[in-house]
Design an enzyme around this catalytic site. Structure first.
Site, short mmCIF file in Angstrom:
data_model
loop_
_atom_site.label_atom_id
_atom_site.label_comp_id
_atom_site.label_asym_id
_atom_site.label_seq_id
_atom_site.Cartn_x
_atom_site.Cartn_y
_atom_site.Cartn_z
N HIS A 186 -8.70 14.52 13.89
CA HIS A 186 -9.50 14.94 12.71
C HIS A 186 -10.18 16.28 12.90
O HIS A 186 -11.24 16.53 12.31
CB HIS A 186 -10.56 13.88 12.35
CG HIS A 186 -10.04 12.47 12.41
ND1 HIS A 186 -9.04 12.04 11.59
CD2 HIS A 186 -10.37 11.44 13.22
CE1 HIS A 186 -8.76 10.77 11.88
NE2 HIS A 186 -9.55 10.39 12.86
N ARG A 187 -9.64 17.12 13.76
CA ARG A 187 -10.23 18.44 14.03
C ARG A 187 -11.66 18.35 14.58
O ARG A 187 -12.44 19.28 14.48
CB ARG A 187 -10.18 19.36 12.80
CG ARG A 187 -8.78 19.53 12.26
CD ARG A 187 -8.50 20.85 11.60
NE ARG A 187 -7.07 21.00 11.35
CZ ARG A 187 -6.22 21.58 12.18
NH1 ARG A 187 -6.64 22.11 13.31
NH2 ARG A 187 -4.95 21.66 11.89
#
Ligand SMILES: Cc1cc2nc3c(=O)[nH]c(=O)nc-3n(C[C@H](O)[C@H](O)[C@H](O)COP(=O)(O)O)c2cc1C
Length: 208
Positions: A186-187
């Site tokens: 999810h970065r």
């Protein structure tokens, strides 16, 4: 719906803080090699050229010491001339197999000749001859001209070991800053930024 956040939120080393960053870097290189990276020591080296312009290229990280990394090259090349004028260099490495990046800022100095000798003598014979054949970073009229120079030196040294050219050597980079970047889902990536001080390393966790 809540996203499934990475359960292992922080790195394993000393609550996320690598105590010996150069050892940690070496461990990453070995992990990347085990994961199938072909050139896990490949690093992008940036130097500062004329007029303060950045200039970068790939070299291989082939020297490690306590707070030092290094590479080998032609001492009359662009990079070497640029380092002679400005010792500040920046390095990045990226291993897609691990989804990890390392960034280093440091100061480069010529490598001890004894280390260069040991490294050069460990190289395959054809790489040693190629070092003699290449006037690195100078204009070359054709590939034939390069091959002719290679053959000339091959003949010259046919009866014995290939000596270390005076114009060939290396640079040791004293690491002043090093950042470890861990790719996370999810970065929500993890960044640890270490700065060398008199008593060791100061670590700051950074937003990705
Ligand atoms: C993966 C890779 C590794 C390289 N390793 C080295 C190296 O260790 N030493 C070197 O002098 N050039 C190496 N090169 C070539 C350099 O990228 C560069 O073309 C050359 O050193 C001349 O750079 P300069 O004109 O900026 O000095 C490598 C290139 C690649 C693609």
């Amino acid at each position: 719906m809540a996203i499934d956040l990475d359960k292992k939120k922080e790195t394993r080393v000393n609550n996320g803080i690598p105590a010996k960053p150069i050892e940690e870097l070496r461990a990453w290189i070995e992990e990347a090699r085990q994961q199938g990276a072909k050139e896990p020591e490949a690093m992008n080296l940036a130097t500062v050229g004329m007029g303060g312009k950045p200039h970068n290229r790939m070299v291989l990280m082939r020297h490690f010491a306590e707070d030092e990394v290094g590479f080998f090259t032609n001492l009359e090349s662009n990079k070497s001339n640029q380092i002679e004028a400005n010792q500040h260099v920046s390095i990045t490495m990226w291993w897609p197999e691990l989804e990890r990046q390392v960034r280093i800022s440091g100061v480069a100095k010529p490598m001890d000749r004894s280390i260069v000798e040991a490294y050069f003598s460990s190289r395959p014979r054809n790489s040693q001859i190629a070092a003699w054949a290449s006037k690195q970073s100078q204009p070359l009229s054709s590939m034939d001209a390069l091959h002719t120079r290679f053959r000339k030196h091959e003949l010259e040294f046919q009866d014995g070991p290939v000596p270390l050219p005076e114009f060939w050597g290396g640079f040791a980079v004293t690491v002043k800053e090093i950042e470890f970047w861990y790719g996370r889902p999810h970065r929500l990536h993890e960044r640890l930024f270490l700065v060398k001080n008199a008593s060791g390393w100061t670590t700051t966790r950074m937003y990705p």
